[in-house]
Motif scaffolding. Structure first.
Motif, PDB file in Angstrom:
ATOM      1  N   GLY B  77       0.802  -1.219   0.000  1.00  0.00           N
ATOM      2  CA  GLY B  77       0.000   0.000   0.000  1.00  0.00           C
ATOM      3  C   GLY B  77       0.830   1.260   0.000  1.00  0.00           C
ATOM      4  N   LEU B  78       0.452   2.213   0.863  1.00  0.00           N
ATOM      5  CA  LEU B  78       1.124   3.504   0.982  1.00  0.00           C
ATOM      6  C   LEU B  78       0.984   4.357  -0.261  1.00  0.00           C
ATOM      7  CD1 LEU B  78       4.237   2.270   2.986  1.00  0.00           C
ATOM      8  CD2 LEU B  78       2.135   3.300   3.863  1.00  0.00           C
ATOM      9  N   GLY B  79      -0.100   4.111  -0.980  1.00  0.00           N
ATOM     10  CA  GLY B  79      -0.439   5.006  -2.079  1.00  0.00           C
ATOM     11  C   GLY B  79       0.074   4.548  -3.430  1.00  0.00           C
ATOM     12  N   LEU B  80       0.157   5.520  -4.320  1.00  0.00           N
ATOM     13  CA  LEU B  80       0.484   5.227  -5.719  1.00  0.00           C
ATOM     14  C   LEU B  80       1.993   5.046  -5.872  1.00  0.00           C
ATOM     15  CD1 LEU B  80      -0.988   5.162  -8.535  1.00  0.00           C
ATOM     16  CD2 LEU B  80      -0.064   7.474  -8.841  1.00  0.00           C
ATOM     17  N   GLN B  81       2.474   3.902  -5.447  1.00  0.00           N
ATOM     18  CA  GLN B  81       3.915   3.650  -5.486  1.00  0.00           C
ATOM     19  C   GLN B  81       4.302   3.018  -6.828  1.00  0.00           C
ATOM     20  OE1 GLN B  81       5.997   4.730  -3.215  1.00  0.00           O
ATOM     21  NE2 GLN B  81       4.403   5.451  -1.801  1.00  0.00           N
ATOM     22  N   PHE B  82       5.363   3.526  -7.421  1.00  0.00           N
ATOM     23  CA  PHE B  82       5.785   3.064  -8.747  1.00  0.00           C
ATOM     24  C   PHE B  82       6.902   2.030  -8.702  1.00  0.00           C
ATOM     25  CE2 PHE B  82       3.825   7.151  -9.558  1.00  0.00           C
ATOM     26  CZ  PHE B  82       3.107   6.906 -10.702  1.00  0.00           C
ATOM     27  N   LEU B  83       7.587   1.922  -7.570  1.00  0.00           N
ATOM     28  CA  LEU B  83       8.854   1.189  -7.612  1.00  0.00           C
ATOM     29  C   LEU B  83       8.910  -0.053  -6.739  1.00  0.00           C
ATOM     30  CD1 LEU B  83      10.875   4.456  -7.789  1.00  0.00           C
ATOM     31  CD2 LEU B  83      10.904   2.724  -9.557  1.00  0.00           C
TER      32      LEU B  83
END
Lengths: 673, 673
Positions: B77-83
C-alpha cells in the motif's frame, strides 16, 4: 515578519540570532577557533546586503529567513553537490544522505552555506535539515513578480518562474545565521574558511598515492600487494585496510583480527620501513562483541545500525572511551589514519540501515540532529587522538557539514559517475570541504586513464580496490600513462603542499571551482589547482574539449604552448595527456618522483618551472611535514621569484632561510618555458 | 512510551488519538460518510494485533507509533507507489511529489495507509508528511535483534538488517491512528474503502475510450480530430481539451479562449450529438487575468505558482467562488468533467514551481498541510458541482491522499515507464486509488500495442496526445490490434461497470493487486480485473512471460485453453494478444462494440461468456449510468447464473427485474467455453 539586527563577529562577518536556536550546531561541534588575525588582514568589509531587505518569520515550528536576489545572481555551494554548480531556481533539501542520485540537495556533506556570485555568503548554523529555496518559490507580495506567460500561446513559456529571493527554512524555533562579505566569491569563501579555523595542511605523505586492498587480506597479502608498487616503479604512500582487519566488522569491534594480523605493530613497522602508512577502515557502529561495547551501551542511542550501538559522541565520556581504545590499539601499533565510512546513512533509497531521525540519544539530541553532524563528530574525535601525539593524519570520511575545513579528512562516495566526480571537486571548494574522485574500476583503458589523471589532481589520489582488486597497471596498454600521472602527483608535491598551506593561512581552497576565479562562471568540468594551474579533465569517449581560460595569457603545462585567455579554446589532447594550463608568470615547484613522500628531515632537490614573460612569485611552504609544529610557529616560507629584465632575460631566486639545516629543499633548478 | 487505548469506530475498525491531532486531515477533507451497513455485513472482526505491543512516543515535536512485525510479514500500500509492491525493509517518506523517480515513497498520491500480509491495516490520518519505517530501523531494546553477520567473513551478509517493527513518524504533537481488521488483505482494503464512503461508480461513458487533443486546438480542430474515431471505426467517449482552451493558462483564467471556442455550448452540443463528452484541463493556480482573481486574492496563500494565486480551498467561501464560476462557465456549457493537473507540485527535482511547505494560508494552515491535501480538496470541490446537478463525472487528477475512494477521479503521471505504470495499477488498489497507465507515444509499434492493451484493462483508457498528436492508428501496421482492444474495452463495459458497483457497495477494488487475491503474493506485473479476470500484461521486447495462476482452474479468455492454477505457467502470446485468464465458473458479460457508451435509457444486447465446468454467478449492476439515482436506491442487480447438471450441460439464466422497461440490457446470448 521581522528584520533582524546583524552583529559583527569578525572582520567581514556578521550574525543574527533568530528565535531560540538549539544547542547542537555544526560550528559548535567542529569547535574551531576563528583565525582572527588572518581575517583582520583581509579587512573589515561592508555588510554586503541591505539589512532592511532581510526578513525572518516563524511558520508552524519552522524558522524562515528571506534574502533578496538580483535577477542575474547565481548561488554556489551548499556542500558536496554532484548534480549542479549554480543552484539558482532550485530547492535544496540539505539532508545527509549516502546515495545522492537525484538533484534534491541531499548528499554526504550538505553544508547550509551558500556563496552568491554577487560576492557575499550566508551560513545557517543548524544541525536540523535545512531547506533552501534558491529562488525557487515566489511570494504573492513580492515587488518583482515573475513575468506572466501563456503556455497555450507563448513559445518561451518556462516551467520554473523567476523568484527574487532565497527562502531558508529551518525546522524548530530558531537558528543563528551568518553573513560573510566578499567582495569576490573567493573572498567570501576565504572568510568562511578562516572563520571555521582555516583549512587543513596534510602530512606530506597524505599527498602521495593511496591504495586500498581487498576486504579479506591478511598482513602478508597486504605487504605483497604493496611491494608491487615498489617493484613496478609506481609511487605509493598509503595502504588502506578494509573491514576484514577487524575481529568483527559490520558492526565494528575495532580490535584486530588476530588470524589476519597477529602482530600489528610489527606489520606497521615493516610497512613503514618500505615507506607505507597504514589507514584503517571503520564505521561508528559498535559490535556487541567489541570490548568497548558494555561501556558504550548506556551512552548510545535508541536504535542500532547493523546490530551495532550508535554511541552518543556529543557526550565527552563516550568520546573518551573510543579515543582510548583507538589510541591503544591503533595509534600505538603505528596506524596513521582512518577511513570513516557510513556516517551518512541510507534510509530512503537503496538499502536501509541508518538510525532514524526520531532516534533518541542520552544527551537529549534526536536522530535528525545526530545524523546531520555525525560525520563532524567522528572527524573531530579522531583528529584529537592524533593531535595528542603530535602526529598529523590524513583520512577519508563519508559525511560532513559546516565548519569542517580544519579537519584532515577528504570526502568520498559510492557513486561513480566521472563527470559528477569532477563537479563535486568543483563544488567542494565553496563549502570548506575536500573531495577525492577515487578510482575503483573502469570499463576501458581509456576511462581508466581519464580517471587516474583527474584523481592525481585532487586532494587525495587513491585507487580504492577493496572490491575490484585493481592495480594501477590493471590495463597494461596504458601502464606508462598511469605511471606518468602517479609520478606527476609525486613531483607536484611541493606545489600542492604549498597550496594547502594557503588553505590554512589564508583560507584559499587548494582545488577550486572556476566561480572562485571568475565570479558567476558556473563551469563544472574544469577547475583551478593551486595558484596557477587550470585543470581541464577529459572524459572517456572524448577526443577534444572546450576549455574556458580566464583573462590573461596561459600556457600548456607540458608543451608550453601559449594561449590567449578571456575566451574558450578547443583542445585535442591524446590519451597520454590531461590538459593543464599555467597562467603567465606562474611558478610550479616540482621534486623528483620518489617512491613515497620525503620523511621528516629528508631533503629533496627542486625543479621550478616558470611560464611566459611576466615576473612571478610563489610562496613555498616548508615544515617538518608530519607534526603540528607549524601551528606552534615552526615553519618556513621560501619565496620563489622570477624577475624579467629589459632584455627579456628571466632570473629565478629562492629566499634563504636562517636555519638552512631545517629546509626540506636542496638544490634548485629553474626551467623557463 | 505509552500503550494507547483503541476505540471501536465501526465493525472491524478501531482508532486511537495520540497526543493532540491537528484539525486538517485527509479523512476530514474527503468528508465521506462510512458505509456502516456494508461494514456490518462484513462482521465485527477482532482487533487484529496484540494492543499491548503497540506503543506511542513523542520525540522532538514528532509523534512516533510503533507496531510489531512478524519475520515474514509483507507491507503493501502507501499510495500510488511506482517502484515497489512490498515495502518491508524500506523507509517511506510520504510526501506529495509530482516526480517520483526514486524509491523514497514520495508520489502523486502518498497514502499513509498500509496493509499487512497478515491481514490488518493501519491508517495515520494526517495532512503532515509521514515517514513510515516499514521494518527499516531497529531499536536497541528490541527482543528480536537482527542476526549478527561479519561482512569480512560471512558471504550472506546483507546491507539491510531485519527489523521487527514498523515505526511511523508524524511531525507535530499528535495524530489519530486507525486499525482495520481482515482477516484477509482484501477484507482490510474493503473495510478501509467502506469506511471512506465506498468506491465510486463512474458514469458509463467514463469507461469508454478517452482522447486528449493538442494544446492549441480550436473547436473545429477538436471536432475534426474526434470525428476521425467515428470514421475509422474506433470507439471513443471523451475528448479532453488541454490548457489552450483557457483565455489564459499557466496560471488559469478558467474562461474560454474566445478565438478558439467562440460558442462553447454549441461546441459541446455538437460533440454530444456525436457521442462525445468534453473534459477540461485545469490547474488550481488563478491567473491575475481571471475574472475571479480579485475575489480569491484575499482568500489565497502567501506564495504564487506560475504567478497565479493559490486559493485556500479549506475555506468554504473560496470554494464557493470557484464552484460558481465552473458551474456557470463549464457545466452550463455542457462540460462533463475535469483533468486537475499539477496539484502535486515539483519542488525538489526537475523544475521548481510549487508553493513551499512554509507558505501560509488565511485559514492558518501551512503549505506542507495544504500540499498534502490539495488534490483531495480539488476532487471534492469539483465533485460537488456535478453532484448539485445530479450528473456523475469522471476525471483525472494528479494528486490524492487517504479517503479518496469515493471521488470520481483517476490518477495519472508524467512518468512513462511501462512496468512502473503496471506496478502503480497494482499498488493503487491497496489505497482506495484509481490509476490510468495512459498512452502517449511509443518507440515502436510493438510498444504501442502493449501499452494500448494494458490501458484498456484499467480504470481509465486514454490516449493522451496533447503533446504528441498521436492517434490510435498512428502505427498503421498494428491498427487492427489496437482497434481490437479499444472495442474489447467497449465490449467489457457491463463487466467493468459491475466491478465498479462492487467497489461502491462492497469496497472491492475493480482492478487489484495479486496480494488481494493471494495474501503475501508480491507480484507487480499481473493483476485482477473484476471478479474473474487475471490480466498479465506483455512489455515491449518480450515474446513470452510467466504468469502466476492462483489455486483452481483457469482459462485463456480468448482461446478458452485450460490451465491448472496454483503455480506458474509460461505463455507465448503474439503481439495481437495480451494474456487474460478467467477463473473456472467465471462469467464475463459483454456488449457490442458501440462507437460510444450507451446513453441513459439505451438498451444493449448481452453476450455472457462462461468458462469451465463449475457453476458460476455474477451480479450484473444496472442503473441509468449517468445520475446519482443509484445512491437514492434506484438501481438493479441482475443475477447471471450458470448451473451445470449431472450430465455436464450448462444452463445460463438472468434474473428478471420488476420494471423491465428500465433495464439497460436486452437480449442475452450465452457462450460456454
Amino acid at each position: 515578519m521581522e528584520t533582524p539586527e546583524w552583529i559583527n563577529q569578525a572582520p567581514g562577518i556578521w550574525s543574527t540570532v533568530v528565535g531560540k536556536p538549539e544547542d547542537l550546531t555544526p560550528l559548535k561541534v567542529a569547535g574551531a577557533t576563528p583565525r582572527l588575525a588572518a581575517l583582520r588582514e583581509m579587512g573589515e568589509g561592508e555588510f554586503p546586503l541591505d539589512p532592511r531587505t532581510i526578513t525572518t518569520e516563524s511558520v508552524s515550528s519552522r524558522t524562515v529567513i528571506r534574502i533578496p536576489l538580483d535577477s542575474e545572481e547565481a548561488i554556489f555551494g551548499l556542500g558536496l553537490q554532484f548534480l549542479k554548480v549554480n543552484h539558482r531556481g532550485r530547492t535544496r533539501y540539505l539532508r545527509v544522505n549516502s546515495d545522492p542520485r537525484q538533484d534534491t540537495g541531499e548528499t554526504h556533506a550538505p553544508v547550509p552555506f551558500y556563496v552568491s556570485s554577487r560576492g557575499y555568503g550566508v551560513l545557517v548554523d543548524t544541525a536540523r535539515i535545512v531547506t533552501i529555496y534558491c529562488g525557487s518559490c515566489v511570494r504573492r507580495d513580492t515587488p518583482n513578480p515573475p513575468a506572466l506567460k501563456d503556455r497555450g500561446r507563448d513559445p518561451d513559456w518556462e516551467p520554473t518562474p523567476t523568484s527574487d529571493a532565497v527562502e531558508i527554512v529551518v525546522p524548530g524555533e530558531g537558528v543563528e545565521v551568518f553573513v560573510f562579505a566578499g567582495p569576490t566569491p573567493l573572498e567570501v569563501v576565504r572568510r568562511y574558511n578562516l572563520f571555521c579555523g582555516g583549512g587543513v595542511i596534510p602530512p606530506r605523505w597524505g599527498l602521495g598515492f593511496w591504495h586500498r586492498v581487498s576486504l579479506q587480506y591478511n598482513h602478508e597479502q597486504v605487504h605483497a600487494e604493496s611491494m608491487e608498487y615498489r617493484n613496478r616503479d609506481f609511487p605509493c604512500d598509503v595502504i588502506g585496510l578494509e573491514p576484514g582487519w577487524h575481529s568483527k566488522s559490520y558492526p565494528c569491534s575495532y580490535e584486530w583480527a588476530e588470524d589476519r594480523f597477529p602482530d600489528p605493530p610489527r606489520f606497521a613497522e615493516k610497512m613503514a620501513a618500505e615507506g607505507f602508512h597504514i589507514n584503517l577502515w571503520e564505521h561508528a557502529y559498535v559490535s556487541p562483541e567489541a570490548k568497548i561495547h558494555a561501556e558504550l551501551e548506556p551512552l548510545s542511542g535508541s536504535h542500532t545500525v547493523w546490530g551495532g550501538l550508535v554511541p552518543d559522541y556529543t557526550l565527552p565520556e563516550a568520546r573518551e572511551i573510543l579515543k582510548a581504545q583507538h589510541e591503544g590499539t591503533h595509534l600505538a601499533a603505528g596506524v596513521s589514519g582512518y577511513k570513516i565510512d557510513e556516517c551518512d546513512g541510507s534510509e530512503l533509497t537503496g538499502c536501509s540501515w541508518m538510525f532514524p531521525a526520531h532516534a533518541t540519544f542520552p544527551s537529549g539530541h534526536d536522530g535528525e540532529q545526530m545524523r546531520q553532524v555525525y560525520g563532524l563528530l567522528l572527524q573531530k574525535m579522531t583528529t584529537e587522538i592524533f593531535r595528542k601525539h603530535d602526529r598529523r593524519t590524513w583520512g577519508l570520511v563519508r559525511a560532513s557539514n559546516a565548519g569542517a575545513c580544519s579537519f584532515p579528512y577528504v570526502l568520498y562516495s559510492d557513486l561513480y559517475d566521472h563527470r559528477e566526480f569532477v563537479r563535486a571537486l568543483c563544488n567542494s571548494s565553496f563549502s570548506g570541504l575536500l573531495w577525492t574522485p577515487e578510482v575503483r574500476s573502469a570499463a576501458t583503458a581509456e576511462e581508466w586513464v581519464r580517471r587516474m589523471q583527474v584523481v592525481c589532481f585532487s586532494p587525495l589520489a587513491m585507487l580504492n580496490a577493496w572490491s575490484t582488486s585493481t592495480m594501477p597497471w590493471s590495463f597494461p596498454d596504458v601502464e606508462p600513462i598511469v605511471r606518468k600521472y602517479l609520478k606527476l602527483r609525486m613531483r607536484l608535491m611541493p606545489y600542492f603542499y604549498s597550496a594547502f598551506a594557503r588553505y590554512y593561512f589564508e583560507g584559499v581552497p587548494p582545488f577550486r571551482a572556476m566561480a572562485l576565479e571568475v565570479p558567476a562562471c558556473d563551469l563544472d568540468d574544469q577547475y583551478m589547482a593551486g595558484d596557477s594551474m587550470l585543470v581541464a579533465p577529459m572524459f572517456a569517449g572524448e577526443t577534444s574539449r572546450e576549455v574556458c581560460l580566464p583573462e590573461g595569457v596561459w600556457f600548456d603545462f607540458e608543451t608550453g604552448k601559449r594561449f590567449e585567455g578571456g575566451g574558450t579554446i578547443r583542445v585535442f589532447p591524446g590519451l597520454e595527456t590531461m590538459p593543464v594550463f599555467v597562467r603567465e608568470g606562474g611558478l610550479i615547484p616540482m621534486m623528483p618522483p620518489l617512491p613515497h613522500a620525503p620523511r621528516k628531515g629528508e631533503r629533496v632537490p627542486l625543479e621550478v618551472r616558470h611560464y611566459g614573460n611576466a615576473p612571478g612569485r610563489l610562496d613555498l611552504f616548508d615544515d617538518d611535514g608530519e607534526t603540528f609544529a607549524y601551528q606552534r610557529g615552526d615553519y618556513r616560507w621560501r619565496t620563489l621569484e622570477v624577475t624579467v629584465d629589459s632584455g627579456g632575460t628571466r632570473t629565478g631566486t629562492m629566499s634563504e632561510v636562517e636555519e638552512d639545516r631545517e629546509s626540506s629543499y636542496g638544490e634548485i633548478a629553474w626551467m623557463f618555458t
